[in-house]
Scaffold this motif. Structure first.
Motif, short mmCIF file in Angstrom:
data_model
loop_
_atom_site.label_atom_id
_atom_site.label_comp_id
_atom_site.label_asym_id
_atom_site.label_seq_id
_atom_site.Cartn_x
_atom_site.Cartn_y
_atom_site.Cartn_z
N LYS A 9 0.84 -1.20 0.00
CA LYS A 9 0.00 0.00 0.00
C LYS A 9 0.87 1.26 0.00
CE LYS A 9 -3.72 2.28 2.60
NZ LYS A 9 -4.60 2.20 3.80
N ASP A 10 1.96 1.22 0.77
CA ASP A 10 2.88 2.37 0.80
C ASP A 10 3.50 2.60 -0.56
OD1 ASP A 10 2.54 2.85 3.57
OD2 ASP A 10 3.97 1.27 4.05
N PHE A 11 3.98 1.55 -1.18
CA PHE A 11 4.68 1.68 -2.45
C PHE A 11 3.71 2.00 -3.59
CE2 PHE A 11 7.63 -1.15 -0.04
CZ PHE A 11 8.63 -0.21 0.12
N LEU A 12 2.44 1.65 -3.43
CA LEU A 12 1.44 2.01 -4.43
C LEU A 12 1.22 3.52 -4.46
CD1 LEU A 12 -0.31 0.49 -6.49
CD2 LEU A 12 -2.17 0.54 -4.83
N GLY A 16 1.74 3.96 -9.10
CA GLY A 16 0.42 3.35 -9.16
C GLY A 16 0.36 2.00 -9.84
N SER A 17 1.49 1.35 -10.08
CA SER A 17 1.51 0.00 -10.65
C SER A 17 1.43 -1.03 -9.53
CB SER A 17 2.79 -0.22 -11.47
OG SER A 17 3.01 -1.59 -11.70
N SER A 18 0.42 -1.88 -9.55
CA SER A 18 0.27 -2.89 -8.50
C SER A 18 1.43 -3.89 -8.54
CB SER A 18 -1.07 -3.62 -8.66
OG SER A 18 -1.23 -4.14 -9.97
N LYS A 19 1.95 -4.19 -9.73
CA LYS A 19 3.10 -5.09 -9.86
C LYS A 19 4.32 -4.47 -9.20
CE LYS A 19 5.80 -8.34 -11.65
NZ LYS A 19 5.80 -9.73 -11.18
N PHE A 20 4.54 -3.20 -9.45
CA PHE A 20 5.66 -2.49 -8.84
C PHE A 20 5.55 -2.51 -7.33
CE2 PHE A 20 7.30 1.35 -6.85
CZ PHE A 20 8.61 1.40 -7.30
N ALA A 21 4.36 -2.18 -6.82
CA ALA A 21 4.16 -2.12 -5.38
C ALA A 21 4.41 -3.48 -4.73
CB ALA A 21 2.75 -1.62 -5.07
N GLY A 52 1.52 -2.51 -16.86
CA GLY A 52 1.83 -1.97 -15.53
C GLY A 52 2.23 -0.51 -15.60
N TRP A 53 2.97 -0.14 -16.64
CA TRP A 53 3.30 1.28 -16.83
C TRP A 53 2.03 2.11 -17.01
CZ3 TRP A 53 7.91 1.53 -20.88
CH2 TRP A 53 9.06 0.97 -20.30
N LEU A 54 1.12 1.62 -17.87
CA LEU A 54 -0.11 2.37 -18.14
C LEU A 54 -0.97 2.49 -16.88
CD1 LEU A 54 -1.08 0.89 -21.63
CD2 LEU A 54 0.26 2.95 -21.12
#
Length: 336
Positions: A9-12, A16-21, A52-54
């Motif tokens: 949740k912090d990293f989101l 805003g990429s759920s994969k990144f978070a 994920g970028w989009l």
């Protein structure tokens, strides 16, 4: 050294990429902000795909969308701070044009226009949007992804500043100075931060991204005292009316023939067409009066203008554009 924690949740909020978070949460905790930033770069460029970028682009409110900035999304406060200069410098006309160009951009590329807006005025952002509109979709996707990574790194700094119990005001001020312009066209400042909040591999730029010098080949010496101006071409507005050249900076060449700073030191420059103009008539007139020529050396070119183009893929490069000058000819090239 204190570990830096964070969940998905912090990293989101940072991206805003759920994969990144999710991948950042797996990699946490981090021993330093430097380690967190390096992990974010690896994940963003190697593990997050185009969808994920989009997803990350869509998580941002459109530049200049005041209503979206008022909404209570988790990262809305950060977006509001990041766009604060743009909002404060905007007028009704600029805001309307931003809205129109945002729509045109999305219709052409299929995704939301994104820029690291920290410290940028509404006019700068509008000019950037208009210049990027001419890019090819694959090039623009890469540019937008790069802007997202800049934003992510700024927000990681803010996230961990909060974890370190800084006051929100102090954190924004101190981290904004160091992180707020990573890779942007705004001069970076040196600020002393705790060791675990050190910024990785960041060296404050020492020179502007566009520089020039003049050599008078007819005299075999530097062209000193030459007025120099730098301008950026502003693309036509939606109605097709050209706005012409926008002045960026001016200077006079020194004893070594080098111009003073024509823009702020930066690691990046805006893509677009630029024009350097040299006041050669003024120079030769002054040179004739100081040399033993009795004013016989004339100048065929009253001024010299050099127009060149910086592509979106070149924005992190340095551009040195010298001029070799004589009364009846001149030569220019891209130097180093």
């Amino acid at each position: 050294m204190k570990n830096l924690h964070g969940d998905a949740k912090d990293f989101l909020m940072c991206c805003g990429s759920s994969k990144f978070a999710a991948e950042m949460a797996k990699s946490a905790p981090f021993s330093s902000l430097s380690q967190a930033v390096e992990a974010s770069r690896t994940i963003w460029w190697n593990e997050v795909d185009v969808p994920g970028w989009l997803e990350a682009f869509t998580a941002h409110p459109r530049i200049g969308d005041l209503e979206a900035l008022k909404k209570g999304a988790p990262s809305a406060h950060w977006s509001k701070v990041e766009q604060s200069v743009a909002v404060e410098t905007a007028n009704v006309t600029v805001m309307r044009e931003l809205s129109e160009w945002n729509q045109k951009y999305e219709e052409k590329f299929g995704f939301r226009y994104l820029i690291c807006a920290s410290g940028k005025s509404s006019a700068e952002i509008l000019a950037n949007l208009q210049n990027r509109f001419s890019s090819r979709p694959i090039e623009e996707l890469q540019v937008a992804a790069g802007e997202q990574q800049k934003i992510t790194e700024i927000r990681l700094g803010k996230l961990f500043a909060d974890r370190d119990s800084f006051s929100q005001t102090t954190a924004n001020q101190r981290l904004g100075q160091v992180l707020g312009h990573i890779g942007s066209s705004v001069e970076e400042s040196k600020v002393s931060l705790p060791s675990h909040l050190s910024v990785p591999n960041q060296i404050s730029p020492t020179r502007p991204p566009i520089t020039t010098h003049v050599l008078d080949v007819s005299r075999g010496k530097p062209g000193a005292g030459i007025p120099v101006t730098l301008e950026l071409w502003n693309v036509p507005s939606k109605g097709g009316e050209s706005r012409g050249w926008i002045s960026i900076g001016s200077s006079v060449t020194d004893a070594d023939g080098r111009s003073g700073p024509l823009m702020a030191p930066s690691s990046n420059v805006m893509a677009g067409r630029y024009k350097l103009t040299f006041g050669t008539a003024t120079y030769f007139q002054n040179s004739n009066s100081s040399d033993d020529t009795n004013g016989t050396t004339q100048c065929f070119y009253p001024y010299v203008s050099v127009v060149f183009e910086i592509k979106p893929a070149q924005v992190s490069q340095h551009f040195h554009v010298p001029v070799l000058l004589s009364p009846f000819s001149y030569t220019t090239y891209r130097g180093s």
